[in-house]
Design a protein around this motif. Structure first.
Motif, short mmCIF file in Angstrom:
data_model
loop_
_atom_site.label_atom_id
_atom_site.label_comp_id
_atom_site.label_asym_id
_atom_site.label_seq_id
_atom_site.Cartn_x
_atom_site.Cartn_y
_atom_site.Cartn_z
N TYR A 195 0.84 -1.20 0.00
CA TYR A 195 0.00 0.00 0.00
C TYR A 195 0.88 1.25 0.00
CZ TYR A 195 -3.68 -3.16 1.72
OH TYR A 195 -4.58 -4.18 1.86
N CYS A 196 0.45 2.26 -0.73
CA CYS A 196 1.12 3.54 -0.58
C CYS A 196 0.26 4.46 0.29
CB CYS A 196 1.44 4.20 -1.92
SG CYS A 196 0.04 4.78 -2.86
N ASN A 197 0.93 5.37 0.92
CA ASN A 197 0.32 6.32 1.85
C ASN A 197 1.00 7.66 1.66
OD1 ASN A 197 1.04 7.52 4.85
ND2 ASN A 197 -1.11 7.00 4.62
N ALA A 198 0.23 8.73 1.67
CA ALA A 198 0.83 10.05 1.45
C ALA A 198 0.09 11.11 2.25
CB ALA A 198 0.82 10.40 -0.02
N ASP A 199 0.83 12.10 2.72
CA ASP A 199 0.26 13.27 3.38
C ASP A 199 0.08 14.34 2.31
OD1 ASP A 199 2.50 12.66 6.10
OD2 ASP A 199 0.44 11.98 5.86
N ILE A 200 -1.18 14.68 2.05
CA ILE A 200 -1.48 15.56 0.93
C ILE A 200 -2.30 16.75 1.40
CG2 ILE A 200 -2.66 15.72 -1.30
CD1 ILE A 200 -2.06 12.74 -1.70
N ALA A 201 -1.85 17.94 0.99
CA ALA A 201 -2.60 19.16 1.26
C ALA A 201 -3.59 19.40 0.13
CB ALA A 201 -1.65 20.34 1.38
N SER A 202 -4.83 19.60 0.52
CA SER A 202 -5.89 19.78 -0.47
C SER A 202 -5.86 21.19 -1.06
CB SER A 202 -7.25 19.53 0.18
OG SER A 202 -8.30 19.98 -0.66
N LEU A 203 -6.05 21.24 -2.38
CA LEU A 203 -6.13 22.53 -3.06
C LEU A 203 -7.40 23.27 -2.67
CD1 LEU A 203 -4.62 24.19 -5.22
CD2 LEU A 203 -6.05 23.08 -6.94
N ILE A 204 -8.41 22.54 -2.27
CA ILE A 204 -9.71 23.14 -1.97
C ILE A 204 -9.77 23.64 -0.53
CG2 ILE A 204 -12.18 22.70 -1.78
CD1 ILE A 204 -11.84 20.69 -4.07
N SER A 205 -9.40 22.76 0.42
CA SER A 205 -9.55 23.11 1.83
C SER A 205 -8.28 23.67 2.44
CB SER A 205 -9.99 21.88 2.62
OG SER A 205 -8.94 20.92 2.65
N GLY A 206 -7.15 23.33 1.82
CA GLY A 206 -5.88 23.73 2.41
C GLY A 206 -5.43 22.82 3.52
N LEU A 207 -6.27 21.85 3.91
CA LEU A 207 -5.93 20.95 5.00
C LEU A 207 -5.09 19.79 4.50
CD1 LEU A 207 -9.40 20.79 6.81
CD2 LEU A 207 -7.41 22.18 7.42
N THR A 208 -4.20 19.31 5.35
CA THR A 208 -3.36 18.16 5.04
C THR A 208 -3.89 16.93 5.76
OG1 THR A 208 -1.39 19.51 4.70
CG2 THR A 208 -1.06 17.17 5.13
N LYS A 209 -4.06 15.85 5.02
CA LYS A 209 -4.48 14.59 5.63
C LYS A 209 -3.81 13.42 4.94
CE LYS A 209 -8.58 12.98 4.61
NZ LYS A 209 -10.05 12.80 4.45
N GLY A 210 -3.87 12.27 5.59
CA GLY A 210 -3.26 11.08 5.03
C GLY A 210 -4.22 10.36 4.11
N TYR A 211 -3.70 9.88 3.00
CA TYR A 211 -4.48 9.12 2.03
C TYR A 211 -3.81 7.77 1.79
CZ TYR A 211 -6.92 13.47 0.98
OH TYR A 211 -7.67 14.62 1.06
N TRP A 212 -4.63 6.77 1.48
CA TRP A 212 -4.14 5.43 1.20
C TRP A 212 -4.55 5.00 -0.21
CZ3 TRP A 212 -1.14 2.47 4.42
CH2 TRP A 212 -1.02 2.91 5.75
N GLY A 213 -3.69 4.23 -0.82
CA GLY A 213 -4.06 3.58 -2.06
C GLY A 213 -4.83 2.30 -1.78
N GLN A 214 -5.26 1.64 -2.85
CA GLN A 214 -6.09 0.46 -2.70
C GLN A 214 -5.26 -0.80 -2.48
OE1 GLN A 214 -5.17 1.73 -5.54
NE2 GLN A 214 -4.68 0.01 -6.90
N GLY A 215 -3.98 -0.72 -2.71
CA GLY A 215 -3.10 -1.87 -2.53
C GLY A 215 -2.85 -2.62 -3.83
N THR A 216 -1.66 -3.20 -3.91
CA THR A 216 -1.31 -4.04 -5.06
C THR A 216 -0.62 -5.30 -4.54
OG1 THR A 216 -0.19 -4.08 -7.22
CG2 THR A 216 0.92 -2.88 -5.46
N GLN A 217 -1.03 -6.44 -5.09
CA GLN A 217 -0.52 -7.72 -4.59
C GLN A 217 0.85 -8.02 -5.19
OE1 GLN A 217 -2.00 -10.14 -2.38
NE2 GLN A 217 0.05 -11.04 -2.56
N VAL A 218 1.77 -8.41 -4.33
CA VAL A 218 3.08 -8.90 -4.75
C VAL A 218 3.22 -10.32 -4.23
CG1 VAL A 218 5.57 -8.66 -4.48
CG2 VAL A 218 4.16 -6.63 -4.83
N THR A 219 3.46 -11.26 -5.13
CA THR A 219 3.63 -12.66 -4.76
C THR A 219 4.98 -13.13 -5.26
OG1 THR A 219 1.24 -13.04 -4.91
CG2 THR A 219 2.67 -14.98 -4.93
N VAL A 220 5.78 -13.65 -4.33
CA VAL A 220 7.12 -14.16 -4.68
C VAL A 220 7.09 -15.67 -4.49
CG1 VAL A 220 9.58 -13.99 -4.26
CG2 VAL A 220 8.10 -12.00 -3.85
N SER A 221 7.15 -16.38 -5.58
CA SER A 221 7.03 -17.84 -5.53
C SER A 221 7.64 -18.45 -6.77
CB SER A 221 5.55 -18.23 -5.43
OG SER A 221 5.40 -19.63 -5.47
N SER A 222 8.19 -19.65 -6.58
CA SER A 222 8.71 -20.39 -7.73
C SER A 222 7.65 -21.34 -8.28
CB SER A 222 9.96 -21.17 -7.33
OG SER A 222 9.69 -22.00 -6.22
#
Length: 121
Positions: free
Chosen positions: A94-121
Motif C-alpha cells: 500500500y502507498c500512503n501520502a500526506d497531501i494538502a488539499s487545493l480546496i480546503s488547504g488541510l493536510t491529511k493522510g491518504y491510502w491507495g487500494q493496494g497491489t498484490q506482490v507474490t514471490v514464488s517459484s
C-alpha cells in the motif's frame, strides 16, 4: 477529491525484481511525505519505506539494500524498486501520502487500494 492509485504488482520468482508505482491525483496543493507499507496474510501492516518531499529516505531493516523508494514530484508519484525478492516479501503493498488539499488547504493522510506482490517459484 484526492486519489492514490498503485500499480506494478504481480507474480515474480525468488531473486527477481518488481517496481511499484503510486500516483496521486485530484485537487492537490502539495504532496508531503510518501510511504510504502505492506501487509502479509495474518500479519499486521508494516512500514516498508518513507520518503520526504525533499527526497530523504528511510527503510525498515529487512528491506535495506534490496528496496529503493523514490519519487517524481512533478508527477506526484512514488516508486518502490524491489530487488532480490524473497517469498517472505509476499504481501499486499500500500502507498500512503500526506497531501494538502487545493480546496480546503488541510493536510491529511491518504491510502491507495493496494497491489498484490507474490514471490514464488
Amino acid at each position: 477529491q484526492v486519489q492514490l492509485v498503485e500499480s506494478g504488482g504481480g507474480l515474480v520468482q525468488p531473486g527477481g525484481s518488481l517496481r511499484l508505482s503510486c500516483a496521486a491525483s485530484g485537487s492537490i496543493f502539495r504532496v508531503n511525505g510518501m510511504r510504502w507499507y505492506r501487509q502479509a496474510p495474518g500479519k499486521q501492516r508494516e512500514l516498508v519505506a518513507t520518503i520526504t518531499s525533499g527526497g530523504s529516505t528511510n527503510y525498515a531493516d529487512s528491506m535495506k539494500g534490496r528496496f529503493t523508494i523514490s519519487r517524481d514530484n512533478a508527477k506526484n508519484t512514488v516508486y518502490l524498486q524491489m530487488n532480490n525478492l524473497k517469498p517472505e516479501d509476499t504481501a499486499v503493498y500500500y502507498c500512503n501520502a500526506d497531501i494538502a488539499s487545493l480546496i480546503s488547504g488541510l493536510t491529511k493522510g491518504y491510502w491507495g487500494q493496494g497491489t498484490q506482490v507474490t514471490v514464488s517459484s
